[in-house]
Design a protein around this motif. Structure first.
Motif, PDB file in Angstrom:
ATOM      1  N   SER A 100     -28.071  39.666   5.690  1.00 18.13           N
ATOM      2  CA  SER A 100     -28.156  39.747   7.083  1.00 18.13           C
ATOM      3  C   SER A 100     -29.353  38.782   7.868  1.00 18.13           C
ATOM      4  N   ASP A 140     -28.320  35.069   7.359  1.00 19.97           N
ATOM      5  CA  ASP A 140     -27.329  34.458   8.197  1.00 19.97           C
ATOM      6  C   ASP A 140     -26.965  35.923   9.305  1.00 19.97           C
ATOM      7  N   THR A 153     -25.520  35.621  12.277  1.00 17.39           N
ATOM      8  CA  THR A 153     -24.832  34.976  13.346  1.00 17.39           C
ATOM      9  C   THR A 153     -23.896  36.012  14.089  1.00 17.39           C
ATOM     10  N   ALA A 154     -23.433  36.928  13.486  1.00 20.15           N
ATOM     11  CA  ALA A 154     -22.583  37.989  14.041  1.00 20.15           C
ATOM     12  C   ALA A 154     -23.431  39.068  15.084  1.00 20.15           C
ATOM     13  N   LEU A 155     -24.335  39.322  14.406  1.00 17.80           N
ATOM     14  CA  LEU A 155     -25.390  40.055  15.423  1.00 17.80           C
ATOM     15  C   LEU A 155     -25.896  39.149  16.410  1.00 17.80           C
ATOM     16  N   THR A 192     -24.622  36.797  17.869  1.00 15.32           N
ATOM     17  CA  THR A 192     -23.313  36.606  18.892  1.00 15.32           C
ATOM     18  C   THR A 192     -23.484  37.876  19.751  1.00 15.32           C
ATOM     19  N   VAL A 193     -23.293  38.839  19.500  1.00 11.17           N
ATOM     20  CA  VAL A 193     -23.015  40.158  20.269  1.00 11.17           C
ATOM     21  C   VAL A 193     -24.452  40.494  21.081  1.00 11.17           C
ATOM     22  N   GLY A 207     -17.804  36.292   4.865  1.00 13.59           N
ATOM     23  CA  GLY A 207     -17.818  35.608   6.610  1.00 13.59           C
ATOM     24  C   GLY A 207     -19.043  35.178   7.099  1.00 13.59           C
ATOM     25  N   ALA A 208     -20.060  35.012   6.053  1.00 12.90           N
ATOM     26  CA  ALA A 208     -21.377  34.335   6.356  1.00 12.90           C
ATOM     27  C   ALA A 208     -21.412  32.767   6.004  1.00 12.90           C
TER      28      ALA A 208
END
Length: 198
Positions: A60, A63, A65-67, A69-70, A148-149
């Motif tokens: 995490s 990468d 990225t997902a967190l 972005t949110v 996904g990363a």
């Protein structure tokens, strides 16, 4: 279907003897060996789960990225700076890791309760059985997942996947052992008196 085996004691018409026979001693040794193996499988399951959670936190951070972005979407709506976004992402990763460590600590405590045969034995046994079943389902879902990363090395994903498989395998063995006669007898012996009377 209940997670806990039936705790009702089995009726037996065989006469009881004051002196234990060789067969009774062998059965007692077998019961203790099965329970000991069950505890070892739960310990292995928890140990590999700890490794998985550590790897999850590392990936995490590598990468987020997902967190991010949110967090950036929320920040744009509230007019926050990028520094606050980055701090929020770091705090979220650390918080999730902390929660998972608490769960692992609780599971370790439950194993100690079962080992010491304390009054919370049925509750600890049930909780460990539920998590064993959950880890089995999770490893089955692992075969349908895809990384996904982009910034995380594929080797790290492979290592984490192997660790999760080991968690699932040890959980499956533990779940199978928990349904055998020896752990059921252990639960019957240490169950509260009101359960035994049913």
């Amino acid at each position: 279907m209940s997670m806990l085996p039936n705790l009702a004691p089995k009726k037996s018409s065989a006469p009881t003897s004051s002196q234990p026979s060789a067969g009774d001693v062998d059965k007692k040794d077998k019961k203790e060996d099965t329970v000991k193996l069950l505890l070892q499988m739960w310990a292995v399951m928890i140990g590999f789960e700890l490794i998985h959670q550590i790897l999850n936190v590392v990936m995490s951070f590598m990468d987020p990225t997902a967190l991010r972005t949110v967090a950036r979407e929320q920040a744009e709506a509230q007019g926050m700076s990028d520094e606050i976004v980055n701090a929020t992402v770091v705090a979220a990763i650390l918080f999730m890791g902390f929660i998972n460590l608490i769960i692992i600590a609780i599971l370790s405590w439950m194993v100690m309760i079962v080992k010491k045969r304390s009054k919370r034995l049925p509750t600890a046994f049930l909780l460990l059985t539920i998590f064993s079943f959950f880890f089995i389902l999770r490893v089955l879902m692992l075969f349908f997942a895809s990384p996904g990363a982009n910034d995380v090395p594929m080797a790290l994903f492979a290592i984490d996947g192997c660790v999760q498989i080991l968690v699932g395998v040890s959980a499956g063995v533990a779940y199978a052992l928990s349904r055998t006669d020896e752990p059921v007898q252990m639960l019957t012996e240490y169950a509260p008196a009101d359960i035994k009377r049913k």
